[in-house]
Design a protein around this motif. Sequence first.
Motif, PDB file in Angstrom:
ATOM      1  N   VAL A  25     -22.597  23.918  -3.216  1.00 17.76           N
ATOM      2  CA  VAL A  25     -22.463  22.510  -2.770  1.00 17.76           C
ATOM      3  C   VAL A  25     -22.225  21.602  -3.984  1.00 17.76           C
ATOM      4  N   ALA A  26     -23.004  21.854  -5.049  1.00 17.12           N
ATOM      5  CA  ALA A  26     -22.868  21.040  -6.274  1.00 17.12           C
ATOM      6  C   ALA A  26     -21.475  21.199  -6.872  1.00 17.12           C
ATOM      7  N   LEU A  27     -20.980  22.462  -6.843  1.00 20.98           N
ATOM      8  CA  LEU A  27     -19.657  22.763  -7.383  1.00 20.98           C
ATOM      9  C   LEU A  27     -18.570  22.025  -6.605  1.00 20.98           C
ATOM     10  N   LYS A  28     -18.762  22.066  -5.258  1.00 23.04           N
ATOM     11  CA  LYS A  28     -17.780  21.384  -4.391  1.00 23.04           C
ATOM     12  C   LYS A  28     -17.744  19.885  -4.655  1.00 23.04           C
ATOM     13  N   SER A  29     -18.932  19.299  -4.797  1.00 21.73           N
ATOM     14  CA  SER A  29     -19.026  17.841  -5.027  1.00 21.73           C
ATOM     15  C   SER A  29     -18.352  17.472  -6.356  1.00 21.73           C
ATOM     16  N   LEU A  30     -18.499  18.338  -7.334  1.00 23.60           N
ATOM     17  CA  LEU A  30     -17.862  18.098  -8.634  1.00 23.60           C
ATOM     18  C   LEU A  30     -16.331  18.168  -8.508  1.00 23.60           C
ATOM     19  N   ASP A  31     -15.891  19.149  -7.728  1.00 23.00           N
ATOM     20  CA  ASP A  31     -14.448  19.348  -7.563  1.00 23.00           C
ATOM     21  C   ASP A  31     -13.790  18.166  -6.848  1.00 23.00           C
ATOM     22  N   THR A  32     -14.514  17.637  -5.876  1.00 19.39           N
ATOM     23  CA  THR A  32     -13.959  16.492  -5.139  1.00 19.39           C
ATOM     24  C   THR A  32     -13.831  15.262  -6.041  1.00 19.39           C
ATOM     25  N   LEU A  33     -14.672  15.140  -7.017  1.00 21.40           N
ATOM     26  CA  LEU A  33     -14.576  14.003  -7.948  1.00 21.40           C
ATOM     27  C   LEU A  33     -13.293  14.108  -8.806  1.00 21.40           C
ATOM     28  N   ASN A  34     -12.872  15.398  -9.062  1.00 21.49           N
ATOM     29  CA  ASN A  34     -11.652  15.683  -9.799  1.00 21.49           C
ATOM     30  C   ASN A  34     -11.605  14.989 -11.165  1.00 21.49           C
ATOM     31  N   SER A  35     -12.653  15.015 -11.835  1.00 20.37           N
ATOM     32  CA  SER A  35     -12.734  14.337 -13.134  1.00 20.37           C
ATOM     33  C   SER A  35     -12.670  15.376 -14.251  1.00 20.37           C
ATOM     34  N   ASP A  36     -11.921  15.090 -15.297  1.00 19.46           N
ATOM     35  CA  ASP A  36     -11.806  16.034 -16.432  1.00 19.46           C
ATOM     36  C   ASP A  36     -13.076  16.103 -17.260  1.00 19.46           C
ATOM     37  N   THR A  37     -13.837  15.036 -17.222  1.00 23.78           N
ATOM     38  CA  THR A  37     -15.066  14.999 -18.037  1.00 23.78           C
ATOM     39  C   THR A  37     -16.121  15.994 -17.526  1.00 23.78           C
ATOM     40  N   ASP A  38     -16.003  16.319 -16.234  1.00 28.19           N
ATOM     41  CA  ASP A  38     -17.004  17.214 -15.643  1.00 28.19           C
ATOM     42  C   ASP A  38     -16.597  18.678 -15.739  1.00 28.19           C
ATOM     43  N   LEU A  39     -15.570  18.973 -16.512  1.00 30.62           N
ATOM     44  CA  LEU A  39     -15.046  20.347 -16.592  1.00 30.62           C
ATOM     45  C   LEU A  39     -16.122  21.341 -17.065  1.00 30.62           C
ATOM     46  N   ALA A  40     -16.831  20.931 -18.140  1.00 23.25           N
ATOM     47  CA  ALA A  40     -17.885  21.820 -18.685  1.00 23.25           C
ATOM     48  C   ALA A  40     -18.975  22.087 -17.645  1.00 23.25           C
ATOM     49  N   GLU A  41     -19.307  21.007 -16.955  1.00 21.70           N
ATOM     50  CA  GLU A  41     -20.354  21.141 -15.921  1.00 21.70           C
ATOM     51  C   GLU A  41     -19.872  22.040 -14.780  1.00 21.70           C
ATOM     52  N   LYS A  42     -18.574  21.879 -14.470  1.00 18.17           N
ATOM     53  CA  LYS A  42     -17.981  22.668 -13.395  1.00 18.17           C
ATOM     54  C   LYS A  42     -18.026  24.167 -13.737  1.00 18.17           C
ATOM     55  N   ILE A  43     -17.671  24.439 -15.003  1.00 16.33           N
ATOM     56  CA  ILE A  43     -17.675  25.850 -15.452  1.00 16.33           C
ATOM     57  C   ILE A  43     -19.091  26.429 -15.394  1.00 16.33           C
ATOM     58  N   ALA A  44     -20.038  25.600 -15.839  1.00 11.56           N
ATOM     59  CA  ALA A  44     -21.444  26.062 -15.839  1.00 11.56           C
ATOM     60  C   ALA A  44     -21.905  26.376 -14.425  1.00 11.56           C
ATOM     61  N   LEU A  45     -21.530  25.472 -13.487  1.00 10.68           N
ATOM     62  CA  LEU A  45     -21.937  25.686 -12.091  1.00 10.68           C
ATOM     63  C   LEU A  45     -21.254  26.919 -11.506  1.00 10.68           C
ATOM     64  N   ALA A  46     -19.983  27.101 -11.857  1.00 16.63           N
ATOM     65  CA  ALA A  46     -19.244  28.273 -11.377  1.00 16.63           C
ATOM     66  C   ALA A  46     -19.897  29.560 -11.858  1.00 16.63           C
ATOM     67  N   ASP A  47     -20.293  29.531 -13.135  1.00 12.17           N
ATOM     68  CA  ASP A  47     -21.004  30.702 -13.689  1.00 12.17           C
ATOM     69  C   ASP A  47     -22.301  30.963 -12.932  1.00 12.17           C
ATOM     70  N   LYS A  48     -22.975  29.860 -12.627  1.00 18.43           N
ATOM     71  CA  LYS A  48     -24.258  29.971 -11.917  1.00 18.43           C
ATOM     72  C   LYS A  48     -24.066  30.600 -10.535  1.00 18.43           C
ATOM     73  N   VAL A  49     -22.971  30.123  -9.876  1.00 16.67           N
ATOM     74  CA  VAL A  49     -22.667  30.665  -8.546  1.00 16.67           C
ATOM     75  C   VAL A  49     -22.354  32.164  -8.656  1.00 16.67           C
ATOM     76  N   THR A  50     -21.574  32.505  -9.666  1.00 18.40           N
ATOM     77  CA  THR A  50     -21.210  33.918  -9.861  1.00 18.40           C
ATOM     78  C   THR A  50     -22.453  34.781 -10.110  1.00 18.40           C
ATOM     79  N   THR A  51     -23.280  34.276 -11.015  1.00 18.86           N
ATOM     80  CA  THR A  51     -24.527  35.025 -11.319  1.00 18.86           C
ATOM     81  C   THR A  51     -25.382  35.169 -10.061  1.00 18.86           C
TER      82      THR A  51
END
Lengths: 199, 286
Positions: free
Chosen positions: B113-139
């Motif tokens: 859900v957090a990842l989706k909310s970040l993606d909808t914002l479509n902001s480049d500044t949140d890229l690092a956070e997006k990657i971290a969340l993606a990793d978390k989801v994968t783990t």
Amino acid sequence: MKEDHTHIEHMNDSYTDIWSISDTDFKKHFENIYYEHIDSLYRFAYFRITDTEKATDLVQDVFIKYFAYLQKLRQNREVENDTNVDLNHRAFLFQSLRNAIIDQYRLKKSYSLDALIDNEGYDLLSDEDATSSTETDISFKELSKHIVKLKPAHQELIYMRYFEGMSVTEISLALNERENTISVKLHRIAETLKKNMRS
Amino acid sequence: MSKDVNTIINTLQKIRPNKSVCLSDDKKASILKTVFETPIAKPIVHRHTSRIPSPFIVMFSRYVLPVFVLFFVGRVFGEGMLQKAQLAIGNYNDVKSEVKLNNSLLETRKDIVALKSLDTLNSDTDLAEKIALADKVTTGSREIRNQVASLVKENKITEAKQVVLTLETALKADELYKVATSVSNAVFETTDLRLELERQETEASVSRSATSSTSTINILNERLSADKKNLAKLEVTASTTDMIDSANKSLVKSEEYIKAGDVENAIISLQAHDRIVAELKLVLLP
């Protein structure tokens, strides 16, 4: 009651042949046996239990059993046609009485030969003999003092051999022991008495 | 006072009883009368009313038998207790693993859900956070798959399949696989796992009904018809025909095998069809 009479039957006896006589004669014959042995048996019982009533009952029981035993023996001999058996009544009766006393009273206490002596049931053979005993410095009273200190089994041997005048063979039959053993024991008892009197 | 043994013996031999300790004549006569009148006693035969047990039996029943009885009772009772304890421990472990699994699922869902909310914002500044969340989801999804593997080991295939399905649905939702490559990998792996579990489930049901070949074939036929219907639906919406063709081929093969009575190959063909359909569904996601 323990009764090992098998070897007693083979003893030579001077009495009448009880196998060939009639029932009446057998009763008379038994009466003779009875009067001949009742006093010594009674004294033996009294010597062991010092109770006149009980001693009388025991002697009566022994004679009842012996009479029944002889009658049975007579009947069996008639059937088997074998009359070549002699009995030593004295040994048989003493053995029966001794076993009866042991069975009934399980006597553990010391024998009361002293009671017999105190009641003056025994004395020396004659005045002449009494004089001779004085010469050797042995009085009956003094000897009896040492006899009552002996073991019960030894007292019994002394009683049978000297007081009642039973032969070594008769004693061996009554006690179920070998004649040699009885002789050796009697000799050792005399030595013990000698030692005791010395000390 | 020295005494010779012979003197003592001589003295003893001179001792004779007198008449003082004797029975009276009357008493003697009465005893003799009793002796003659007493009937001969018959020998008493001892007959035991009850049989006396031998010492061996007494000792055996007193000391050995109770030990055997105690051993037997203890064993039966102990086995019962052991089974109960094992069941209790098993239940406890089940509940524990279930709770752990649910927690993992919940966590992963939150992350998604957090990842989706970040993606909808479509902001480049949140890229690092997006990657971290993606990793978390994968783990998180990997953890869940591991736990599912332990469920499979315990032969709880149906439960495992349900968990994987939940995870798969969560991962596929709202084009999440487009957010990060790692997430899309997780989606593929989860789909693979689900397919494998479905295969195992089918095998188990086949082996359960192996005694009756007719019932197995009936199950396969039912599944075949259901797959055909699903494929028909997909044909309407699909833009690519290659994958649908190969899925169709697999179904035809499976049908042939079923007709020939080759259950094993029929199942394999159906599984191949399932995999193609799963990939197709992933592609067809809007």
